[in-house]
Design an enzyme around this catalytic site. Structure first.
Site, PDB file in Angstrom:
ATOM      1  N   THR A  78    -128.704 -31.482   8.162  1.00  0.00           N
ATOM      2  CA  THR A  78    -129.067 -33.022   8.826  1.00  0.00           C
ATOM      3  C   THR A  78    -128.827 -33.069  10.099  1.00  0.00           C
ATOM      4  O   THR A  78    -130.033 -33.788  11.023  1.00  0.00           O
ATOM      5  CB  THR A  78    -128.467 -34.148   8.220  1.00  0.00           C
ATOM      6  OG1 THR A  78    -128.515 -33.888   6.776  1.00  0.00           O
ATOM      7  CG2 THR A  78    -128.896 -35.483   8.578  1.00  0.00           C
ATOM      8  N   CYS A  79    -128.070 -32.581  10.798  1.00  0.00           N
ATOM      9  CA  CYS A  79    -127.524 -32.713  12.444  1.00  0.00           C
ATOM     10  C   CYS A  79    -128.777 -32.003  13.077  1.00  0.00           C
ATOM     11  O   CYS A  79    -129.242 -32.469  14.089  1.00  0.00           O
ATOM     12  CB  CYS A  79    -126.404 -32.082  12.516  1.00  0.00           C
ATOM     13  SG  CYS A  79    -124.994 -32.790  11.590  1.00  0.00           S
TER      14      CYS A  79
END
Length: 160
Positions: free
Chosen positions: A48-49
């Site tokens: 996600t980062c």
């Protein structure tokens, strides 16, 4: 205790990768006299980062600056070498400053530590974002575990 809107950021030290190698960045100096959009991710190069969080701030950097943000910073409990490499691979140079919180001192000081041990991550910073004005938290957005909503660049733009 978790930091709150209106609180002054505690004094800590980040590390930033430079062309001369890792250099210390004192939080008191870094946040003094400017508006900083800072966001924390659980880890560099994580799904996600890398797919959403950092790219969102890179893509919205001009829009954030147009709304009064002087600097955008990303922090994670990773070392300066990893943060520097992640920033380069993501195209963050000149848009997002990559601040390593290698020992988790900043995450601990603001009370936003998470235990990622069951995923092999150990102690990390939670996913959050802040608007900091002259060292004081003007907005604080802390994600629920597993979420990616309120710490995004898009949400921050709505707050400015």
């Amino acid at each position: 205790m978790t930091i709150s809107k209106g609180d002054r950021l505690p004094s800590t030290t980040f590390t930033q990768m430079t062309e001369n190698g890792p250099e210390a960045v004192l939080s008191d100096e870094y946040f003094a006299g400017k508006t900083v959009a800072i966001f924390s991710v659980p880890g560099a190069f994580t799904p996600t980062c890398s797919a959403k969080h950092l790219p969102g701030f890179i893509d919205k950097s001009e829009a954030l600056q147009a709304k009064g943000v002087d600097e955008i910073a990303c922090t994670a409990v990773n070392d300066a070498f990893v943060m520097g490499a992640w920033g380069k691979s993501a195209g963050a140079e000149g848009k997002v400053t990559m601040l390593a919180d290698g020992n988790g001192d900043f995450a601990q000081a603001v009370g936003l530590i998470m235990d990622g041990s069951k995923f092999g991550l150990g102690q990390r910073g939670q996913r959050f974002s802040m608007i900091v004005k002259d060292g004081v938290v003007a907005e604080l957005n802390v994600e629920a575990p597993g979420d990616f909503k309120v710490s995004s660049a898009e949400h921050m733009l709505e707050q400015l």
